[in-house]
Design a protein around this motif. Structure first.
Motif, short mmCIF file in Angstrom:
data_model
loop_
_atom_site.label_atom_id
_atom_site.label_comp_id
_atom_site.label_asym_id
_atom_site.label_seq_id
_atom_site.Cartn_x
_atom_site.Cartn_y
_atom_site.Cartn_z
N HIS A 44 42.56 47.52 30.68
CA HIS A 44 41.82 46.26 30.58
C HIS A 44 40.49 46.48 29.85
O HIS A 44 40.13 45.71 28.95
CB HIS A 44 41.60 45.75 32.00
N SER A 45 39.78 47.54 30.20
CA SER A 45 38.48 47.82 29.59
C SER A 45 38.61 48.20 28.12
O SER A 45 37.81 47.77 27.29
CB SER A 45 37.78 48.95 30.35
N ASP A 48 39.19 45.11 26.10
CA ASP A 48 37.95 44.34 25.97
C ASP A 48 36.99 44.98 24.96
O ASP A 48 36.36 44.28 24.17
CB ASP A 48 37.25 44.22 27.32
N ALA A 52 35.73 43.39 21.52
CA ALA A 52 34.28 43.22 21.35
C ALA A 52 33.82 43.78 20.00
O ALA A 52 33.01 43.16 19.31
CB ALA A 52 33.53 43.89 22.49
N LEU A 111 43.41 41.58 23.32
CA LEU A 111 43.11 40.97 24.61
C LEU A 111 44.38 40.57 25.35
O LEU A 111 44.53 40.84 26.54
CB LEU A 111 42.20 39.75 24.42
N HIS A 115 45.34 42.77 28.60
CA HIS A 115 45.26 42.11 29.90
C HIS A 115 46.64 41.94 30.52
O HIS A 115 46.79 42.03 31.74
CB HIS A 115 44.55 40.77 29.75
#
Length: 124
Positions: A44-45, A48, A52, A111, A115
């Motif tokens: 998940h990180s 992200d 980003a 994403l 996710h």
């Protein structure tokens, strides 16, 4: 304070032998998937962070950031690497729109896939 377990008033309170909660109100035990939760958090990180950096490059490009700056060059290089598989999917006359779509699409894919994979790992 709960009533004492003994008949005389000075006796200290002792919880019932099955614990302080009746069986129907007892909290659920912690499941054994701690490793899966940690792996899900990592996936998940990473998704992200990738999204980003792609979004940051879009923003820096659209705001005409100094291309000779070391930070801008680093972000562009990382965004090029992350979006290498999707370069030139959209070929448009307007350069800003081309950058927006060619780097925005991989951000959305990272994403969604990241996710989704994290949710799947949490269910293990």
């Amino acid at each position: 304070m709960p009533p004492p377990s003994s008949s005389h008033p000075g006796a200290p309170y002792q919880s019932p032998p099955n614990g302080p909660y009746p069986p129907q109100n007892r909290p659920a035990p912690r499941r054994q998937g701690f490793g899966a939760d940690r792996a899900a958090l990592i996936v998940h990180s990473l998704a992200d962070i990738a999204a980003a950096f792609l979004g940051l490059w879009i923003l820096l490009y659209l705001l005409d950031a100094n291309q000779a700056n070391a930070f801008v060059d680093f972000v562009r290089g990382l965004a090029d690497w992350l979006a290498g598989w999707s370069q030139d999917i959209f070929v448009m006359e307007t350069e800003g729109l081309r950058v927006f779509f060619n780097y925005g699409l991989p951000a959305l894919v990272y994403l969604a896939v990241g996710h989704g994979a994290a949710a799947w790992l949490r269910r293990l």
